[in-house]
Design an enzyme around this catalytic site. Structure first.
Site, PDB file in Angstrom:
ATOM      1  N   ASP A 225       0.871  -1.166   0.000  1.00 19.49           N
ATOM      2  CA  ASP A 225       0.000   0.000   0.000  1.00 19.49           C
ATOM      3  C   ASP A 225       0.917   1.228   0.000  1.00 19.49           C
ATOM      4  O   ASP A 225       2.098   1.146   0.351  1.00 19.49           O
ATOM      5  CB  ASP A 225      -0.952   0.007   1.198  1.00 19.49           C
ATOM      6  CG  ASP A 225      -2.136   0.952   0.960  1.00 19.49           C
ATOM      7  OD1 ASP A 225      -2.084   1.760   0.007  1.00 19.49           O
ATOM      8  OD2 ASP A 225      -3.115   0.892   1.722  1.00 19.49           O
TER       9      ASP A 225
HETATM   10  C1  BGC Z   1      -4.978   3.428   0.126  1.00 24.01           C
HETATM   11  C2  BGC Z   1      -5.079   2.460  -1.028  1.00 24.01           C
HETATM   12  C3  BGC Z   1      -4.893   3.176  -2.334  1.00 24.01           C
HETATM   13  C4  BGC Z   1      -3.537   3.872  -2.304  1.00 24.01           C
HETATM   14  C5  BGC Z   1      -3.238   4.648  -3.560  1.00 24.01           C
HETATM   15  C6  BGC Z   1      -3.706   4.260   0.056  1.00 24.01           C
HETATM   16  O1  BGC Z   1      -3.719   5.294   0.990  1.00 24.01           O
HETATM   17  O2  BGC Z   1      -4.999   2.729   1.346  1.00 24.01           O
HETATM   18  O3  BGC Z   1      -6.333   1.810  -1.007  1.00 24.01           O
HETATM   19  O4  BGC Z   1      -4.984   2.297  -3.408  1.00 24.01           O
HETATM   20  O5  BGC Z   1      -3.524   4.802  -1.226  1.00 24.01           O
HETATM   21  O6  BGC Z   1      -4.056   5.757  -3.662  1.00 24.01           O
END
Ligand code: BGC
Length: 871
Positions: A225
């Site tokens: 993530d």
């Molecule tokens: C979120 C993800 C997301 C990623 C990219 C993170 O903060 O938890 O779900 O895909 O950011 O935006």
């Protein structure tokens, strides 16, 4: 040139992002870089400055209903259709990897991201996710199921340790991912921010190696993530392929040094680089990527798909007969006799259910959300929708139609409904405003109003990534409004907008409730079509609606404010708890009404032993669809702790008026298995199981005893006989045995976990993995001031704008280690250590070390950049 022939630094460089959304390719090996983009219910393609919080501009794209809503359809093929459209848009917007679906288990109704997740049940979550993944990937675009795993709270989201027993983890929190991986073969998967039993997901060998790759056969790329990775070296060893977004060259340096020092095998580096390269090659966008707007025709077509998905997902929670003589007489007058069309499935006249609204019904539309729609949540999933609709306009459009459209069973020049007027009813930001209620009551009380249509629910500040809800209530101003409308004596039809369950104190006082969830950009027209009978609601709840928050099994310890989020309730999540403990609920898991009436008969094993069969009949004169659900309960003399019943299969069945169909629900590897921790393996208990079918977890009209034998013919990985004799689960499990998990003791938890579970203490020394928010308790003035200023700023912005300040929240929840992962190399781990020293009150020493480390980092980055340039 072959990938393996590249230098160590080149291969290492492929294992972290080049920018917010781009991977790093390698020209010499002919590996292009590729683009990742959120996800999950619309494409959030950013071309300018990128951010992972949904703050900056993005290209217009279709906003489909969010996962929490789509799950209500219980229809993986509908999810697949939505996925096909999503993948198509991703392709046209030049996106190789779409970051979704999100399929974390809804452990507690207050999780800020529940709207992005499917269900409290892994079978529903897994099968819906599999549908979406198949659809996305049919376009040659990679899907990326997330957040793997055991990630069910937003508080301290990057700095939380999920402490969970192995069996609960396998059966509840991982099974959905297993189904998605085995059924739909996603090309990538995203690890979660949290630790699991002390080890970060992205460097968790048990999760990524033993389970994901070895047991489930995943061969794809594991991406962290955004800012969720910790040690680059540990990740590569454990099976984490790509760190996002942009650690710059700091991770490259660490990997090169580890290979040189012999602490990291080059073969591991090669394996991870191959996984990244495979995605780049498999998702090549054959030059179509236009970085452009969606084609108008595509946008129009996808708006229709978004509507169909919303229509198939909304759940009719209540639909009572109204006693309103006014309504009946007005309707009769308008239609020249018996105005209620036959779609009601009940005798015509005053005793018919209020929905669908009868021909000529005069409606007062109430609620700010009827005019200014809310159809998605906040955070990284936020889509710049191609179109917007609202319920008020859609109602008026219908009212201005001069003739009835087909499907109503009667014809004439009377519009299906007329809109008498509109009143906002409440302040969107939640402030009490009695004048708004008075205005709405005055409107509804008029003689030319038959029905009050109240659109209420959660507002923008309530549902967001990065922030858990603080209450299960909707804003009090809205509850007051509904109570006041009900007190007028006119029937009130509530349209409920929310991504997760809410308390309904006025449930008994209103005539009908249509739960539309967060229904995407075409949600308003879908809602109006359901209210007026053009669409027959067929959604069922994919999570339990408790009567009040305190009834939830984890209410006493959710969200965990400290480092450790202890999953004390074990497997008793959602209906598994309510059905075992007997705590009454507002609406059970799986529940949903229809304008049709369905019955079940002749429940029996399939002749070939591959599943069960049941006859479903539509006993009404209205075509409709329902969800048949199969639940299993283990043998009565079982040695295994289990919830009272567990969902193991379901089928969405559409039937014409009066039609019957024999429906088959197949057994599969998940039907009878449990995870045997001592044997570190899945087992099936032989014996007399109870199987039940019905339309929700509580209403199961048909049951049968089914004997599972060692030779059960459904392809189980391991089949074992039951423990001999009068087996019973370990009595030391105490309250778990009755499902009364709100009273479990530490000793009982020890029995469940098979080990001591440390009670969380308040940290006095802050580490690289403690969030900045924890500095508010630091003994250092500077650190304390930083944390408290950020907290104040966030509160102020929320107050002012009515929406959470996601940027500040992200920083508060962020541990210092993430700074090295998100700053394109400006901060490395030595600098992070210096920052932590500041957090611990050693301000001067920390600041000096930080300055020195800054210069060292700069030169080291320059050196490696030069090296990579020269390869
Ligand atoms: C979120 C993800 C997301 C990623 C990219 C993170 O903060 O938890 O779900 O895909 O950011 O935006």
């Amino acid at each position: 040139m072959e990938l393996e022939e590249l230098s160590v630094a080149e291969k290492a460089a492929m294992l972290s992002g080049g920018s917010e959304w781009d991977s790093r390719g390698n020209d010499r090996a002919g590996i292009p870089s590729f683009v990742m983009s959120d996800g999950p219910h619309g494409v959030r393609r950013q071309l300018g400055a990128g951010d992972h919080l949904g703050l900056g501009a993005s290209k217009p794209a279709t906003c489909f209903p969010t996962a929490g809503t789509v799950a209500g359809s219980w229809d993986p093929s509908l999810a697949e259709e939505m996925g096909e459209a999503l993948g198509h848009e991703a392709h046209d917007l030049d996106v190789n990897v779409l970051l979704g679906p999100g399929l974390n288990i809804k452990r507690n109704p207050l999780c800020g991201r529940n709207f992005e997740y499917y269900s409290e049940d892994p079978v529903v979550a897994g099968r819906m996710a599999a549908g979406l993944i198949r659809g996305i990937q049919s376009n040659g675009v990679a899907a990326c199921p997330k957040h793997f795993a055991v990630n069910s709270q937003e508080l301290r989201r990057q700095a939380s340790n999920s402490v969970i027993d192995e069996r609960t983890m396998r059966e509840i929190y991982l099974t959905g991912f297993e189904i998605a991986v085995r059924e739909a073969r996603p090309m990538t998967i995203m690890t979660s921010y949290n630790q699991i039993n002390g080890v970060y997901a992205h460097e968790n060998k048990h999760l990524l190696g033993d389970i994901l790759r070895d047991e489930w056969g995943f061969r794809g790329m594991v991406v962290s993530d955004w800012g969720g990775s910790d040690s680059a070296v540990a990740a590569v060893k454990a099976g984490g392929s790509l760190e996002m977004p942009s650690p710059g060259y700091t991770s490259v340096r660490e990997l090169v040094a580890a290979v040189k020092a012999g602490t990291l095998a080059e073969a591991d580096l090669d394996a991870r680089a191959r996984e990244v390269a495979a995605v780049a090659r498999a998702t090549r966008l054959d030059g179509v990527g236009r970085d452009d707007l969606l084609d108008d025709a595509v946008a129009a077509e996808h708006h229709e798909i978004a509507r169909r998905v919303a229509e198939g997902s909304m759940v009719l929670l209540k639909n009572e007969a109204t006693e309103s003589a006014t309504l009946a007489s007005v309707a009769a007058a308008l239609a020249g006799g018996d105005a209620r069309p036959s779609v009601f499935g009940a005798p015509h006249g005053v005793s018919a259910p209020i929905l669908p609204l009868g021909v000529g019904t005069r409606v007062a539309v109430i609620g700010d959300m009827a005019k200014t729609p809310r159809f998605q949540g906040s955070g990284s999933s936020k889509v710049n929708a191609t179109r917007e609709e609202n319920i008020l306009d859609e109602m008026r459009k219908l009212a201005s139609a001069s003739t009835l459209s087909a499907g109503f069973g009667s014809a004439g020049a009377v519009p299906p409904v007329t809109v008498t007027g509109y009143a906002a009813g409440y302040d969107r930001q939640g402030a009490a405003n009695p004048a708004l209620i008075d205005e709405a009551v005055a409107l509804v009380s008029r003689d030319d109003v038959d029905v009050a249509l109240a659109v209420v629910g959660l507002d923008e500040r309530s549902e967001s990534e990065g922030l858990d809800r603080s209450t299960m209530a909707i804003p009090q101003a809205q509850n007051d409004l509904v109570a006041a409308l009900a007190a007028t004596g006119k029937p009130v039809v509530v349209v409920l907008v929310a991504g997760s369950p809410v308390e309904l104190p006025w449930c008994d006082d209103v005539a009908a409730i249509l739960y539309v969830g967060l229904s995407g950009q075409a949600g308003a027209s879908a809602t109006v079509r359901a209210l007026t009978g053009k669409v027959n609601p067929s959604g069922h709840l994919a999570e339990t609606w408790p009567v009040r928050y305190d009834d939830c099994p984890s209410a006493g310890w959710y969200p965990a404010a400290g480092r450790d989020a202890i999953y004390r309730e074990g497997p008793f999540v959602g209906y598994r708890y309510y059905e075992t403990s007997g705590v009454p609920v507002r609406f059970p898991f799986g529940y949903g009404l229809s304008y049709s009436r369905f019955t079940l008969a002749d429940f029996a094993p399939a002749a070939d032993g591959s599943g069960v069969e049941v006859t479903v009949t539509n006993d009404s004169d209205v075509p409709g669809a329902t969800v048949v659900q199969l639940y299993v309960s283990g043998p009565s003399r079982s040695g295994v702790l289990r919830p009272a019943r567990e969902l193991k299969g379901f089928a969405k069945v559409a039937l014409g008026a009066g039609e019957s169909r024999r429906v088959r629900i197949a057994f599969d590897r998940y039907t009878f298995r449990h995870f045997d921790v001592a044997a570190d393996s899945w087992r099936v208990e032989a014996g007399e199981w109870t199987l039940a079918v019905g339309f929700d977890a509580e209403t199961l009209p048909l049951t049968m005893t089914y004997t599972v034998t060692v030779a059960a013919p459904f392809g189980m990985p391991v089949v074992d006989p039951a423990p001999a004799g009068d087996a019973a689960p370990d009595p030391a499990l105490g309250h778990y045995l009755t499902g009364d998990v709100t009273h479990v003791t530490d000793a009982e938890m020890r029995a469940l976990f098979g080990r001591e579970v440390i009670a969380p203490g308040k940290p006095t020394v802050f580490g690289v993995n403690d969030p900045i928010s924890s500095w508010s308790g630091s003994r250092g003035f500077v650190a304390r001031t930083i944390a408290r200023t950020l907290e104040r700023r966030e509160a102020k912005v929320r107050e002012k704008t009515g929406a959470p300040d996601l940027n500040t929240l992200f920083i508060l929840n962020m541990p210092p280690r993430a700074m090295a992962k998100m700053t394109a190399g400006m901060v490395d781990s030595a600098m992070v250590d210096a920052i932590v020293a500041i957090g611990n009150g050693r301000t001067f020493r920390g600041a000096c070390t930080l300055a020195a480390a800054h210069f060292r980092n700069r030169s080291a980055n320059k050196r490696i950049a030069k090296e990579l340039d020269h390869e």
